[in-house]
Design an enzyme around this catalytic site. Sequence first.
Site, PDB file in Angstrom:
ATOM      1  N   LYS A  31       1.166   4.161  -2.764  1.00 11.34           N
ATOM      2  CA  LYS A  31       0.805   5.535  -2.407  1.00 11.34           C
ATOM      3  C   LYS A  31       1.979   6.504  -2.624  1.00 11.34           C
ATOM      4  O   LYS A  31       1.765   7.673  -2.939  1.00 11.34           O
ATOM      5  CB  LYS A  31       0.312   5.598  -0.962  1.00 11.34           C
ATOM      6  CG  LYS A  31      -1.051   4.906  -0.739  1.00 11.34           C
ATOM      7  CD  LYS A  31      -2.129   5.489  -1.631  1.00 11.34           C
ATOM      8  CE  LYS A  31      -3.532   5.219  -1.121  1.00 11.34           C
ATOM      9  NZ  LYS A  31      -4.567   5.683  -2.089  1.00 11.34           N
ATOM     10  N   TYR A  66       0.835  -1.216   0.000  1.00  8.19           N
ATOM     11  CA  TYR A  66       0.000   0.000   0.000  1.00  8.19           C
ATOM     12  C   TYR A  66       0.871   1.267   0.000  1.00  8.19           C
ATOM     13  O   TYR A  66       0.647   2.193  -0.782  1.00  8.19           O
ATOM     14  CB  TYR A  66      -0.893  -0.063   1.232  1.00  8.19           C
ATOM     15  CG  TYR A  66      -1.833   1.096   1.440  1.00  8.19           C
ATOM     16  CD1 TYR A  66      -3.009   1.199   0.696  1.00  8.19           C
ATOM     17  CD2 TYR A  66      -1.572   2.066   2.403  1.00  8.19           C
ATOM     18  CE1 TYR A  66      -3.886   2.253   0.913  1.00  8.19           C
ATOM     19  CE2 TYR A  66      -2.441   3.112   2.625  1.00  8.19           C
ATOM     20  CZ  TYR A  66      -3.598   3.204   1.879  1.00  8.19           C
ATOM     21  OH  TYR A  66      -4.465   4.244   2.101  1.00  8.19           O
TER      22      TYR A  66
HETATM   23  N1  LIG Z   1      -9.464   6.629   5.541  1.00  4.43           N
HETATM   24  C1  LIG Z   1      -8.228   7.089   5.701  1.00  4.43           C
HETATM   25  O1  LIG Z   1      -7.827   7.540   6.799  1.00  4.43           O
HETATM   26  C2  LIG Z   1      -7.271   7.078   4.558  1.00  4.43           C
HETATM   27  C3  LIG Z   1      -5.930   7.404   4.813  1.00  4.43           C
HETATM   28  C4  LIG Z   1      -5.036   7.449   3.760  1.00  4.43           C
HETATM   29  C5  LIG Z   1      -5.486   7.191   2.476  1.00  4.43           C
HETATM   30  N2  LIG Z   1      -6.784   6.849   2.247  1.00  4.43           N
HETATM   31  C6  LIG Z   1      -7.193   6.590   0.878  1.00  4.43           C
HETATM   32  O2  LIG Z   1      -8.409   7.258   0.620  1.00  4.43           O
HETATM   33  C7  LIG Z   1      -9.131   6.542  -0.394  1.00  4.43           C
HETATM   34  C8  LIG Z   1     -10.544   6.272   0.092  1.00  4.43           C
HETATM   35  O3  LIG Z   1     -10.493   5.374   1.193  1.00  4.43           O
HETATM   36  P1  LIG Z   1     -11.661   5.216   2.275  1.00  4.43           P
HETATM   37  O4  LIG Z   1     -11.003   5.289   3.592  1.00  4.43           O
HETATM   38  O5  LIG Z   1     -12.782   6.112   1.960  1.00  4.43           O
HETATM   39  O6  LIG Z   1     -12.041   3.659   2.040  1.00  4.43           O
HETATM   40  P2  LIG Z   1     -13.423   2.933   1.627  1.00  4.43           P
HETATM   41  O7  LIG Z   1     -13.144   1.492   1.619  1.00  4.43           O
HETATM   42  O8  LIG Z   1     -14.524   3.450   2.483  1.00  4.43           O
HETATM   43  O9  LIG Z   1     -13.685   3.461   0.137  1.00  4.43           O
HETATM   44  C9  LIG Z   1     -12.957   3.013  -0.981  1.00  4.43           C
HETATM   45  C10 LIG Z   1     -13.940   2.734  -2.106  1.00  4.43           C
HETATM   46  O10 LIG Z   1     -13.206   2.359  -3.275  1.00  4.43           O
HETATM   47  C11 LIG Z   1     -13.960   1.369  -3.971  1.00  4.43           C
HETATM   48  N3  LIG Z   1     -13.086   0.592  -4.851  1.00  4.43           N
HETATM   49  C12 LIG Z   1     -12.116  -0.302  -4.475  1.00  4.43           C
HETATM   50  N4  LIG Z   1     -11.529  -0.831  -5.556  1.00  4.43           N
HETATM   51  C13 LIG Z   1     -12.114  -0.276  -6.646  1.00  4.43           C
HETATM   52  C14 LIG Z   1     -11.909  -0.411  -8.045  1.00  4.43           C
HETATM   53  N5  LIG Z   1     -10.974  -1.262  -8.531  1.00  4.43           N
HETATM   54  N6  LIG Z   1     -12.688   0.317  -8.896  1.00  4.43           N
HETATM   55  C15 LIG Z   1     -13.624   1.172  -8.400  1.00  4.43           C
HETATM   56  N7  LIG Z   1     -13.877   1.325  -7.086  1.00  4.43           N
HETATM   57  C16 LIG Z   1     -13.118   0.613  -6.209  1.00  4.43           C
HETATM   58  C17 LIG Z   1     -14.558   0.524  -2.846  1.00  4.43           C
HETATM   59  O11 LIG Z   1     -15.699  -0.217  -3.294  1.00  4.43           O
HETATM   60  C18 LIG Z   1     -14.900   1.579  -1.787  1.00  4.43           C
HETATM   61  O12 LIG Z   1     -16.255   1.999  -1.851  1.00  4.43           O
HETATM   62  C19 LIG Z   1      -8.309   5.292  -0.678  1.00  4.43           C
HETATM   63  O13 LIG Z   1      -7.491   5.508  -1.791  1.00  4.43           O
HETATM   64  C20 LIG Z   1      -7.471   5.151   0.570  1.00  4.43           C
HETATM   65  O14 LIG Z   1      -6.315   4.393   0.339  1.00  4.43           O
HETATM   66  C21 LIG Z   1      -7.677   6.783   3.270  1.00  4.43           C
END
Ligand SMILES: NC(=O)c1ccc[n+]([C@@H]2O[C@H](COP(=O)([O-])OP(=O)(O)OC[C@H]3O[C@@H](n4cnc5c(N)ncnc54)[C@H](O)[C@@H]3O)[C@@H](O)[C@H]2O)c1
Length: 311
Positions: free
Chosen positions: A174, A170
């Site tokens: 990233k 990951y």
């Molecule tokens: N939540 C955090 O604190 C955090 C921190 C750092 C980075 N991020 C990044 O933020 C982004 C959103 O994460 P989140 O926390 O909302 O997670 P989440 O799991 O709630 O949302 C991610 C969404 O992406 C969709 N998805 C996954 N693979 C896919 C694909 N191949 N095609 C289309 N859709 C797809 C999933 O169905 C899901 O609804 C991600 O890239 C995550 O890595 C989140």
Amino acid sequence: MPNLEGKVAIVTGAGRGIGREHALALAQAGASVVVNDLGGSVAGEGSDATPAQTVVNEIVAAGGKAVANYDDVSDFAAAEHMIERAVERYGRLDILINNAGILRDRMLVNMSEDEWDAVISVHLKGHFAPLRHAAAYWRERSKGDDDVRGRVINTSSPSGVFGNVGQANYGAAKAGIAALTVIAAQELGRYGVTVNCLAPNARTRMTEMTFGGLEAPEEGFDPLDPGNMSPLVVALCADEAQDITGQVFFVWGGSVNVLIPWEDGELFPSDAKWDADELLAQLRERFPEGAAPAGMMAMMQKAGGQSMRAR
Ligand SMILES: NC(=O)c1ccc[n+]([C@@H]2O[C@H](COP(=O)([O-])OP(=O)(O)OC[C@H]3O[C@@H](n4cnc5c(N)ncnc54)[C@H](O)[C@@H]3O)[C@@H](O)[C@H]2O)c1
């Protein structure tokens, strides 16, 4: 709030979490939104149309414009279809928010090939593929008299910029996304497109474990509400932000840090090729305690200044 009336946005992974908030905020600012989501599990297994359609219903119920899309962003042809879908349905594309993601955490010594490949594919290729097709679309538009004001906002992570144990797949993806942002900003500026990146922090299904001890307060501001990530996205999509590009923004609660990329640190100058013994002696002298990364939490506290206060 900046007025995004007449603009068309795609938000990938917008069926849940942070992406859902971006889609709602962009629609509220007046943009028509393609709500993309494959609808699988946190680990990226399975698919389900419900999350994307539910967000579309919410936007429409609030008087906004949205359409669902279920393409897998890591599939090159499907990503092209997603871009075409936006143009077919709304006549143009102005904003691409790359946000979809999955997790398959494992310590390096145990990580399987599948765990590596799946995470690199959804994040890194899942950013490249939509970006590639949107960029080609904007280049075509810029050849005419069109005043293109394209926007790409990618999603990195504290894990990618500071490093996090158990997330080699990951974090590597990233970090790649942060690098992709800098390069794409340099390449696409000539077509009128800005490319920026978030390193978000929010309580979603993806971070239930990480932020498990940080429940939402019963009243008052919740620093980990995923909605805190979206004002920056809306701001960067405004026409007035046309000259802000190639930046990685760390967001915690209400705090936004514009991160400084790799900097020239300690310099060991020499006018000739180093002798390895001599260089080792210099390294020992300059780093009497050794040199090692500080770790993600220490860096996050330095960057956001908020993580301690939230505890
Ligand atoms: N939540 C955090 O604190 C955090 C921190 C750092 C980075 N991020 C990044 O933020 C982004 C959103 O994460 P989140 O926390 O909302 O997670 P989440 O799991 O709630 O949302 C991610 C969404 O992406 C969709 N998805 C996954 N693979 C896919 C694909 N191949 N095609 C289309 N859709 C797809 C999933 O169905 C899901 O609804 C991600 O890239 C995550 O890595 C989140």
